[in-house]
Design a protein around this motif. Structure first.
Motif, PDB file in Angstrom:
ATOM      1  N   ALA A  59       3.461  -1.241   3.865  1.00 30.41           N
ATOM      2  CA  ALA A  59       2.843   0.070   3.646  1.00 30.41           C
ATOM      3  C   ALA A  59       3.952   1.114   3.559  1.00 30.41           C
ATOM      4  N   ILE A  60       3.873   1.966   2.556  1.00 34.59           N
ATOM      5  CA  ILE A  60       4.877   3.006   2.344  1.00 34.59           C
ATOM      6  C   ILE A  60       4.190   4.366   2.431  1.00 34.59           C
ATOM      7  N   ASP A  65       7.147  14.528  10.250  1.00 35.60           N
ATOM      8  CA  ASP A  65       7.563  13.303  10.921  1.00 35.60           C
ATOM      9  C   ASP A  65       6.422  12.789  11.793  1.00 35.60           C
ATOM     10  N   TYR A  66       5.775  11.725  11.335  1.00 30.21           N
ATOM     11  CA  TYR A  66       4.644  11.154  12.069  1.00 30.21           C
ATOM     12  C   TYR A  66       5.020   9.839  12.754  1.00 30.21           C
ATOM     13  N   TYR A  67       6.299   9.643  13.024  1.00 28.80           N
ATOM     14  CA  TYR A  67       6.697   8.376  13.642  1.00 28.80           C
ATOM     15  C   TYR A  67       5.937   8.078  14.936  1.00 28.80           C
ATOM     16  N   PRO A  68       5.729   9.058  15.838  1.00 30.21           N
ATOM     17  CA  PRO A  68       5.047   8.719  17.093  1.00 30.21           C
ATOM     18  C   PRO A  68       3.673   8.085  16.905  1.00 30.21           C
ATOM     19  N   ILE A  69       2.945   8.503  15.853  1.00 35.89           N
ATOM     20  CA  ILE A  69       1.615   7.908  15.651  1.00 35.89           C
ATOM     21  C   ILE A  69       1.686   6.668  14.764  1.00 35.89           C
ATOM     22  N   ILE A  70       2.567   6.662  13.772  1.00 39.99           N
ATOM     23  CA  ILE A  70       2.717   5.470  12.917  1.00 39.99           C
ATOM     24  C   ILE A  70       3.181   4.279  13.746  1.00 39.99           C
ATOM     25  N   SER A  71       4.036   4.527  14.731  1.00 34.98           N
ATOM     26  CA  SER A  71       4.606   3.441  15.532  1.00 34.98           C
ATOM     27  C   SER A  71       3.602   2.819  16.497  1.00 34.98           C
ATOM     28  N   ARG A  72       2.389   3.354  16.570  1.00 35.23           N
ATOM     29  CA  ARG A  72       1.364   2.758  17.434  1.00 35.23           C
ATOM     30  C   ARG A  72       0.722   1.526  16.802  1.00 35.23           C
ATOM     31  N   ILE A  73       1.008   1.294  15.531  1.00 37.20           N
ATOM     32  CA  ILE A  73       0.455   0.139  14.820  1.00 37.20           C
ATOM     33  C   ILE A  73       1.493  -0.983  14.809  1.00 37.20           C
ATOM     34  N   PRO A  74       1.070  -2.252  14.972  1.00 40.67           N
ATOM     35  CA  PRO A  74       2.042  -3.358  14.992  1.00 40.67           C
ATOM     36  C   PRO A  74       2.611  -3.672  13.614  1.00 40.67           C
ATOM     37  N   TRP A  75       3.634  -2.940  13.230  1.00 38.07           N
ATOM     38  CA  TRP A  75       4.430  -3.243  12.054  1.00 38.07           C
ATOM     39  C   TRP A  75       5.855  -2.791  12.297  1.00 38.07           C
ATOM     40  N   SER A  76       6.811  -3.413  11.620  1.00 34.27           N
ATOM     41  CA  SER A  76       8.192  -2.967  11.726  1.00 34.27           C
ATOM     42  C   SER A  76       8.369  -1.762  10.801  1.00 34.27           C
ATOM     43  N   ILE A  77       9.175  -0.801  11.228  1.00 38.26           N
ATOM     44  CA  ILE A  77       9.254   0.476  10.522  1.00 38.26           C
ATOM     45  C   ILE A  77      10.693   0.779  10.149  1.00 38.26           C
ATOM     46  N   VAL A 127       0.866  -1.178   0.000  1.00 39.76           N
ATOM     47  CA  VAL A 127       0.000   0.000   0.000  1.00 39.76           C
ATOM     48  C   VAL A 127       0.903   1.228   0.000  1.00 39.76           C
ATOM     49  N   ILE A 128       0.604   2.190  -0.873  1.00 38.99           N
ATOM     50  CA  ILE A 128       1.415   3.398  -0.998  1.00 38.99           C
ATOM     51  C   ILE A 128       0.552   4.628  -0.730  1.00 38.99           C
ATOM     52  N   ASP A 129       1.077   5.526   0.096  1.00 36.93           N
ATOM     53  CA  ASP A 129       0.423   6.811   0.358  1.00 36.93           C
ATOM     54  C   ASP A 129       1.442   7.927   0.201  1.00 36.93           C
ATOM     55  N   LYS A 130       1.118   8.911  -0.625  1.00 39.32           N
ATOM     56  CA  LYS A 130       1.980  10.088  -0.773  1.00 39.32           C
ATOM     57  C   LYS A 130       1.118  11.319  -0.528  1.00 39.32           C
ATOM     58  N   PRO A 183      18.229  17.862  -3.777  1.00 44.93           N
ATOM     59  CA  PRO A 183      19.305  18.848  -3.894  1.00 44.93           C
ATOM     60  C   PRO A 183      18.758  20.275  -3.996  1.00 44.93           C
ATOM     61  N   GLY A 184      19.349  21.157  -3.185  1.00 42.53           N
ATOM     62  CA  GLY A 184      18.943  22.556  -3.229  1.00 42.53           C
ATOM     63  C   GLY A 184      17.704  22.890  -2.437  1.00 42.53           C
ATOM     64  N   GLN A 185      17.066  21.891  -1.815  1.00 45.97           N
ATOM     65  CA  GLN A 185      15.860  22.136  -1.027  1.00 45.97           C
ATOM     66  C   GLN A 185      16.163  21.930   0.457  1.00 45.97           C
ATOM     67  N   PRO A 186      15.764  22.868   1.306  1.00 45.93           N
ATOM     68  CA  PRO A 186      16.116  22.757   2.727  1.00 45.93           C
ATOM     69  C   PRO A 186      15.292  21.725   3.488  1.00 45.93           C
ATOM     70  N   HIS A 187      14.088  21.444   3.008  1.00 43.27           N
ATOM     71  CA  HIS A 187      13.198  20.577   3.770  1.00 43.27           C
ATOM     72  C   HIS A 187      13.438  19.111   3.432  1.00 43.27           C
ATOM     73  N   ALA A 188      13.505  18.274   4.450  1.00 41.58           N
ATOM     74  CA  ALA A 188      13.635  16.830   4.255  1.00 41.58           C
ATOM     75  C   ALA A 188      12.260  16.184   4.398  1.00 41.58           C
ATOM     76  N   TYR A 189      11.873  15.395   3.414  1.00 45.37           N
ATOM     77  CA  TYR A 189      10.625  14.645   3.485  1.00 45.37           C
ATOM     78  C   TYR A 189      10.870  13.333   4.220  1.00 45.37           C
ATOM     79  N   HIS A 190       9.794  12.748   4.680  1.00 43.73           N
ATOM     80  CA  HIS A 190       9.874  11.530   5.482  1.00 43.73           C
ATOM     81  C   HIS A 190       9.227  10.382   4.727  1.00 43.73           C
ATOM     82  N   VAL A 191       9.904   9.245   4.704  1.00 47.96           N
ATOM     83  CA  VAL A 191       9.362   8.033   4.107  1.00 47.96           C
ATOM     84  C   VAL A 191       9.410   6.936   5.166  1.00 47.96           C
ATOM     85  N   PHE A 192       8.249   6.323   5.403  1.00 49.57           N
ATOM     86  CA  PHE A 192       8.133   5.237   6.379  1.00 49.57           C
ATOM     87  C   PHE A 192       7.761   3.966   5.620  1.00 49.57           C
ATOM     88  N   VAL A 193       8.615   2.967   5.679  1.00 50.29           N
ATOM     89  CA  VAL A 193       8.352   1.674   5.057  1.00 50.29           C
ATOM     90  C   VAL A 193       7.977   0.709   6.185  1.00 50.29           C
TER      91      VAL A 193
END
Length: 245
Positions: free
Chosen positions: A192-193, A199-211, A156-159, A219-229
């Motif tokens: 699930a990706i 950064d939603y790790y605190p809420i994503i980690s409430r579900i039983p899956w390995s993360i 399952v993919i969510d962007k 490049p050239g962009q200050p903001h880092a996006y988050h990917v949770f697999v």
């Protein structure tokens, strides 16, 4: 490319060509609107069944594609390790992204894309009819209450959908509903990706899956996006790992 009176723009807009566009769009509406199907129907426009034209409340507007955060090219190396040619894929909150088309053309053809906006789903169906991608499916559906069988998908993919839900009222409980639904429709070792602005790790980690966590900085962009697999687990999950991209 024209389909009836609808122009379907093959040029995908993303951070490459419009560095501030996603941020600007996030600020245009009241934040709670992003969790509302009515907002997205207004934004994408209404399909006139007679003229086959899409209009917004202000003016006629062609159907266009838009990629939140980044294009598929930047995500390929993160998504592909979880896939094989027989993978059954669910794309939640597809909007007017071309992600499913790119996946299809890379050999992953069993894809269902869902969105809460019936307007955008109609637009995506029209585009599919004009291309040679018969295996792609589109359905209007709420990711927090999916009318799909248990254990149905490999990936399952969510962007961006999680970000939208976190803008609404009762955001954390709504996000948890989506996580539980995604976990329900995933097979026993399904993945699930989530590609997110925050950064939603605190809420994503409430579900039983390995993360597995990735930081995605263009490049050239200050903001880092988050990917949770997130890999579905039946027992207690191990600690999350972080990998910069």
């Amino acid at each position: 490319l024209m389909h009836g009176n609808i122009r379907l723009n093959e040029c995908t807009q993303c951070w490459d060509s419009a560095p501030a566009r996603s941020h600007a769009l996030l600020k245009k509406a009241a934040t709670s609107d992003y969790a509302s199907s009515e907002y997205w129907d207004r934004r994408y426009g209404q399909l006139d069944p007679v003229t086959k034209k899409f209009t917004t409340a202000h003016r006629p507007r062609p159907a266009r594609f838009f990629e939140w955060y980044c294009s598929y090219d930047y995500l390929r190396s993160i998504i592909h390790p979880s896939l094989n040619s027989s993978s059954k894929i669910l794309h939640v909150g597809c909007g007017n992204s071309k992600l499913q088309y790119y996946l299809h053309d890379d050999g992953f053809q069993d894809i269902l894309s869902i969105d809460i906006s019936s307007n955008v789903i109609e637009a995506m169906k029209l585009f599919k009819e004009s291309t040679n991608r018969p295996s792609l499916q589109f359905q209007t559906m709420d990711a927090t209450h999916m009318e799909l069988p248990n254990d149905e998908f490999d990936v399952v993919i969510d962007k961006g959908t999680l970000d939208a839900l976190m803008c609404g009222n009762s955001s954390r409980s709504t996000a948890l509903l989506m996580f539980r639904e995604i976990r329900r429709v995933l097979g026993p070792t399904g993945v699930a990706i989530f590609i997110t602005f925050s950064d939603y790790y605190p809420i994503i980690s409430r579900i039983p899956w390995s993360i597995q966590r990735h930081l995605f900085r263009k490049p050239g962009q200050p903001h880092a996006y988050h990917v949770f697999v997130c890999t579905k687990q039946s027992r207690a999950r191990p600690a999350a790992t972080e990998e910069p991209v």
